[in-house]
Scaffold this motif. Structure first.
Motif, mmCIF file in Angstrom:
data_model
loop_
_atom_site.group_PDB
_atom_site.id
_atom_site.type_symbol
_atom_site.label_atom_id
_atom_site.label_comp_id
_atom_site.label_asym_id
_atom_site.label_seq_id
_atom_site.Cartn_x
_atom_site.Cartn_y
_atom_site.Cartn_z
ATOM 1 N N VAL A 540 -5.101 -2.036 -4.250
ATOM 2 C CA VAL A 540 -6.080 -1.718 -3.206
ATOM 3 C C VAL A 540 -6.682 -2.996 -2.627
ATOM 4 C CG1 VAL A 540 -8.273 -0.582 -2.720
ATOM 5 C CG2 VAL A 540 -6.598 0.533 -4.209
ATOM 6 N N GLN A 541 -7.040 -3.937 -3.507
ATOM 7 C CA GLN A 541 -7.627 -5.193 -3.037
ATOM 8 C C GLN A 541 -6.656 -5.969 -2.160
ATOM 9 O OE1 GLN A 541 -7.753 -3.866 -6.007
ATOM 10 N NE2 GLN A 541 -9.650 -4.361 -7.114
ATOM 11 N N VAL A 542 -5.375 -5.981 -2.549
ATOM 12 C CA VAL A 542 -4.373 -6.703 -1.749
ATOM 13 C C VAL A 542 -4.218 -6.055 -0.380
ATOM 14 C CG1 VAL A 542 -1.915 -7.295 -1.583
ATOM 15 C CG2 VAL A 542 -3.135 -7.632 -3.735
ATOM 16 N N MET A 543 -4.221 -4.719 -0.335
ATOM 17 C CA MET A 543 -4.090 -4.026 0.949
ATOM 18 C C MET A 543 -5.288 -4.321 1.851
ATOM 19 S SD MET A 543 -1.185 -2.469 0.813
ATOM 20 C CE MET A 543 -0.645 -3.840 -0.199
ATOM 21 N N LEU A 544 -6.475 -4.309 1.274
ATOM 22 C CA LEU A 544 -7.671 -4.594 2.070
ATOM 23 C C LEU A 544 -7.643 -6.018 2.618
ATOM 24 C CD1 LEU A 544 -10.357 -2.844 -0.171
ATOM 25 C CD2 LEU A 544 -9.554 -2.085 2.069
ATOM 26 N N GLN A 545 -7.193 -6.959 1.797
ATOM 27 C CA GLN A 545 -7.111 -8.345 2.254
ATOM 28 C C GLN A 545 -6.073 -8.494 3.362
ATOM 29 O OE1 GLN A 545 -9.073 -11.060 1.173
ATOM 30 N NE2 GLN A 545 -8.121 -11.888 3.027
ATOM 31 N N LEU A 546 -4.954 -7.801 3.208
ATOM 32 C CA LEU A 546 -3.913 -7.861 4.233
ATOM 33 C C LEU A 546 -4.446 -7.300 5.559
ATOM 34 C CD1 LEU A 546 -0.213 -6.907 3.669
ATOM 35 C CD2 LEU A 546 -1.404 -6.059 5.671
ATOM 36 N N ILE A 547 -5.174 -6.185 5.478
ATOM 37 C CA ILE A 547 -5.736 -5.579 6.697
ATOM 38 C C ILE A 547 -6.749 -6.510 7.342
ATOM 39 C CG2 ILE A 547 -7.213 -3.686 7.506
ATOM 40 C CD1 ILE A 547 -5.797 -1.959 5.309
ATOM 41 N N GLU A 548 -7.584 -7.132 6.529
ATOM 42 C CA GLU A 548 -8.580 -8.058 7.075
ATOM 43 C C GLU A 548 -7.913 -9.236 7.768
ATOM 44 O OE1 GLU A 548 -12.826 -10.037 5.741
ATOM 45 O OE2 GLU A 548 -11.402 -9.417 4.197
ATOM 46 N N ASN A 549 -6.835 -9.749 7.178
ATOM 47 C CA ASN A 549 -6.103 -10.853 7.808
ATOM 48 C C ASN A 549 -5.540 -10.431 9.163
ATOM 49 O OD1 ASN A 549 -6.628 -12.442 5.591
ATOM 50 N ND2 ASN A 549 -4.631 -12.117 4.627
ATOM 51 N N HIS A 550 -5.007 -9.218 9.229
ATOM 52 C CA HIS A 550 -4.468 -8.721 10.500
ATOM 53 C C HIS A 550 -5.579 -8.549 11.536
ATOM 54 C CE1 HIS A 550 -0.634 -8.144 8.571
ATOM 55 N NE2 HIS A 550 -0.116 -7.549 9.641
ATOM 56 N N GLU A 561 -0.312 -0.753 9.383
ATOM 57 C CA GLU A 561 -0.351 0.704 9.289
ATOM 58 C C GLU A 561 0.129 1.173 7.913
ATOM 59 O OE1 GLU A 561 1.778 2.443 12.501
ATOM 60 O OE2 GLU A 561 0.561 1.471 14.062
ATOM 61 N N THR A 562 1.159 0.508 7.387
ATOM 62 C CA THR A 562 1.677 0.891 6.074
ATOM 63 C C THR A 562 0.676 0.543 4.975
ATOM 64 O OG1 THR A 562 3.907 0.421 6.899
ATOM 65 C CG2 THR A 562 3.676 0.747 4.536
ATOM 66 N N ALA A 563 -0.112 -0.502 5.174
ATOM 67 C CA ALA A 563 -1.145 -0.843 4.197
ATOM 68 C C ALA A 563 -2.172 0.283 4.082
ATOM 69 C CB ALA A 563 -1.825 -2.144 4.595
ATOM 70 N N TRP A 564 -2.580 0.843 5.224
ATOM 71 C CA TRP A 564 -3.496 1.991 5.191
ATOM 72 C C TRP A 564 -2.814 3.199 4.552
ATOM 73 C CZ3 TRP A 564 -8.453 1.722 5.558
ATOM 74 C CH2 TRP A 564 -9.071 0.750 6.342
ATOM 75 N N LEU A 589 -13.914 -2.175 7.132
ATOM 76 C CA LEU A 589 -12.621 -2.379 7.793
ATOM 77 C C LEU A 589 -12.225 -1.158 8.612
ATOM 78 C CD1 LEU A 589 -10.612 -4.208 4.977
ATOM 79 C CD2 LEU A 589 -11.799 -5.196 6.934
ATOM 80 N N VAL A 590 -12.610 0.041 8.146
ATOM 81 C CA VAL A 590 -12.332 1.246 8.921
ATOM 82 C C VAL A 590 -13.027 1.166 10.273
ATOM 83 C CG1 VAL A 590 -12.787 3.729 9.077
ATOM 84 C CG2 VAL A 590 -11.903 2.765 6.951
#
Length: 786
Positions: A540-550, A561-564, A589-590
């Protein structure tokens, strides 16, 4: 030495039948070591030690099989902690131990040598020191076979010892290196000795080993004088692969009349050329009458391609001599009617392996598949040769069809597992696995074969996480397997590898995209406990970080989109992961995604599905009850993005929040939004939806929805829940009718119909669900009867 004596490839296909009961029990005990071991953790160092439980003793066959399964089946690296199980040589017994590629220290080796070891292998054990040599010598009289391989650092103090005796006469000083008088087999590789010129390290090493039968000094130098070999009267196998300046020792080698196997092959070109190759090879053949196996790979000893018969002069010297058959290798002419069992011609000058008349039953070379297979089996322990062979096999797949794919798979897995430290072999092997797995033969792979392929790739990806070529090859191979059937047995390790790839900003976005796709598929297929474990590993933490970077780069792509979607799948009925999402500032982030990418339908659908899972967790709902969040959910009730999915999930979130009652609303920070207004807007949205709408959502259980039917104080929550059940059983009856019945949904709906406050719209929907389930059950019965 027979050819079969050095074919080391273990087939993945031989154990194609179910594992033996012994293997199953051993593997289970190794995976759950508390069954047979006491595990202790040192409070200061936090290091674990293990010991066999009181009252347990293990026989010889079980102990050795434990080691083998731990290394080969489970792909684990042996260390001192694991070897503590064998601390007591009375309760456990070991005779043959191969610790190749292990992380043991001198203490671990000491544990092993408490047993009466006959055969010991310590190649590639780089944590051993000079003390290990002392331990080996202390147990030396028992050891019959010793494979030191490349672990030559244990001899450093012996070379220093030689320097201390520079002023002594060697013959007056009793010196030894290995005190193993009964040793039959010695494998020793890559030692370059730098000692005073009047000392010959290898002579001192070999002189006391009178019982040697097999000797391997591959890549050792300098071999100043091999005359000591003449004292080894039992020697029948001599391997001098890649030893420099062998031309100086040919005369001595030719005096070893008992030799059956001789390897004088070379990999580098510096020492591979002989001045008179035909004559030298002829001399070897004539001097060693018992020779059955000869390797001259990488040299020019095969000579030019000339067919030779006996000359008239040779015939005239013996009137009874008759011409022998043709031979395209001049030096082997006299073996034409008595062919060798094996002849090594891999990489010889003048492409000798391509000739027609070669007096040998088995040949290593690259002229055809059979020669390449033979080369792979013989040179399994030579990474520099093996890399070339893997490239040869890749050419077979690129330019033609492979006749023995099963053997190729054995070779590739053996190469990658044995040479995990060689990045080039991992890269070449992963490319070959891609060719193999994408073919039709994969349909014949059983779970054991698939699991070995997956484990091998994951081991390589873990070790070389920054090698793009190998990661790309491995990812392209792994996507050919089915997540649910093939990968769930290794899901923890797979998660670790994929997270490592996803969390790094790789230039190869393709690899990252495949990795997050597999991670999402894994999260989708996992059950509740597995979802929690995947979350425990930081997903979950990795996905949130990836989304924040994007978001920082203002990029909304398939990876984001796949991270969500991955978090949506991970939070499904998994409260721990829902909490991780909120703790990781997921709601922030949402909101940012809604503001930055308001028209991305699939992105919005994934986010709302995730928030629907969070809203199902009672303890987390208060964290959603803020003015800002509720307003966002209300606005999304009117969304037509992604069909009805966004509006449906927004209503679901509000239904679960409302199910906590009026008091929970009053205690929240919501001041301007009235609860009754929000619920009215929710019902208006529900009434706009079409019951025949197809859905993108997947329910494993209806428990969160059915839970709302118990809420008597909020009929609006009933409305959403019953509409959801009516829609799903109407559009997907074969999937959801039986699920409702199995979870007592019919009884709950019938009880709801008895509630006097239940409005007509809800009653109609409830009747619809009940009738659809009954109708579908009747159809099932009729189909069974017919």
């Amino acid at each position: 030495m027979k050819m079969s004596a050095f074919l080391k490839v273990q087939s993945m296909w031989e154990p194609y039948s179910p594992d033996s009961l012994l293997d199953i029990c051993i593997k289970y005990c190794l995976e759950n070591d508390y069954i047979i071991c006491n595990i202790n953790t040192d409070k200061d160092s936090e290091q674990q030690t293990s010991s066999l439980r009181e009252g347990i003793s293990l026989q010889l066959g079980i102990c050795e099989r434990m080691l083998q399964i731990y290394q080969e089946r489970m792909h684990r690296t042996v260390d001192d902690t694991f070897l503590c199980v064998f601390n007591d040589p009375v309760k456990t017994r070991l005779k043959k131990v191969d610790l190749y590629n292990s992380n043991i220290t001198d203490d671990g080796l000491e544990t092993v040598l408490r047993h009466d070891i006959d055969e010991l292998g310590i190649s590639n054990c780089f944590n051993l020191t000079e003390r290990s040599l002392e331990l080996i010598n202390s147990a030396g009289s028992n050891i019959l076979s010793l494979c030191i391989g490349t672990t030559v650092q244990i001899f450093q103090h012996k070379m220093l010892f030689f320097e201390l005796f520079m002023g002594e006469e060697p013959e007056k000083t009793e010196m030894f290196i290995l005190k193993t008088p009964n040793l039959r087999k010695l494998i020793f590789k890559g030692l370059e000795v730098e000692v005073p010129t009047h000392y010959d390290f290898f002579s001192v090493l070999l002189k006391p080993l009178k019982m040697l039968v097999h000797l391997d000094l591959s890549s050792c130098s300098p071999l100043k004088d091999l005359s000591c070999l003449k004292t080894l009267e039992n020697l029948i196998s001599l391997i001098l692969y890649d030893v420099p300046k062998l031309h100086k020792h040919i005369t001595t080698i030719c005096q070893l009349k008992k030799l059956r196997h001789l390897d004088i092959s070379q990999f580098g070109e510096q020492y591979s050329l002989y001045d008179d190759p035909n004559q030298i090879l002829r001399k070897i053949i004539e001097s060693l009458p018992h020779l059955t196996s000869l390797d001259i790979s990488g040299t020019n000893l095969a000579g030019p391609c000339v067919q030779e018969r006996l000359t008239p002069e040779e015939l005239s010297s013996d009137r009874n001599m008759t011409p022998v058959p043709l031979s395209d290798i001049p030096g082997l002419r006299k073996r034409s009617d008595n062919p060798l069992e094996f002849l090594g011609l891999y990489g010889t000058l003048h492409e000798a392996c391509y000739r027609h008349h070669i007096p040998a039953k088995k040949i290593s070379g690259d002229a055809n598949e059979e020669q390449i297979f033979t080369a792979a089996q013989v040179y399994y322990d030579r990474p520099e040769c093996l890399l070339e062979i893997l490239n040869n096999l890749a050419d077979v797949f690129r330019y033609s069809s492979c006749s023995n794919l099963k053997l190729v798979l054995d070779i590739v897995l053996m190469s990658m597992n044995r040479h995990i430290h060689e990045k080039s072999i991992q890269s070449a092997g992963s490319a070959l696995l891609y060719y193999i797995v994408r073919g039709e033969e994969k349909l014949n792979f059983g779970i054991y074969v698939k699991r070995n392929i997956i484990r091998t790739l994951l081991d390589a990806m873990c070790r070389y996480e920054n090698d793009r070529t190998m990661l790309r090859n491995s990812c392209l191979t792994l996507i050919h397997f089915k997540i649910s059937q093939d990968m769930m047995l290794e899901y923890e390790k797979l998660v670790d590898v994929l997270l490592c790839i996803v969390s790094k900003d790789y230039q190869d976005k393709f690899v990252q995209q495949i990795s997050i796709y597999m991670l999402n598929s894994l999260a989708c297929e996992a059950d509740g406990e597995q979802k929690k474990v995947i979350g425990d590993r930081g997903t979950v933490q990795v996905m949130l970080q990836l989304i924040e970077n994007h978001l920082n780069r203002m990029v909304c792509d398939e990876v984001m989109e796949t991270a969500w979607s991955t978090m949506w799948n991970l939070t499904d009925e998994t409260p721990a992961n829902c909490k991780r999402f909120l703790d990781g500032r997921g709601m922030k982030l949402v909101l940012k995604c809604l503001k930055t990418f308001p028209f991305k339908a699939s992105l919005l659908g994934n986010m709302m599905g995730l928030l629907g899972n969070v809203a199902e967790v009672k303890s987390l709902r208060p964290r959603l009850m803020t003015e800002e969040y509720i307003q966002v959910f209300c606005n999304l009730l009117d969304s037509t993005s992604d069909g009805i999915e966004v509006s449906y999930n927004a209503a679901g979130i509000l239904s679960h929040i409302a199910s906590d009652g009026v008091e929970a609303w009053r205690e929240s920070s919501i001041t301007t939004l009235k609860r009754e207004d929000v619920l009215r807007r929710m019902v208006q949205a529900i009434e706009r939806w079409h019951l025949d709408s197809s859905r993108k959502i997947h329910y494993r259980s209806f428990e969160p929805i059915l839970r709302l039917l118990h809420v008597d104080h909020t009929p609006e929550a009933h409305h959403w829940a019953v509409w959801a059940l009516a829609n799903l059983t109407r559009v997907y009856p074969e999937k959801y009718c039986s699920l409702i019945r199995s979870e007592n949904g019919i009884e709950l709906l019938e009880r709801l119909l008895e509630n006097p406050v239940c409005c007509q719209q809800i009653r109609d929907l409830a009747h619809m669900v009940i009738e659809q389930c009954k109708s579908f059950k009747a159809e099932e019965i009729n189909e069974e009867d017919s």
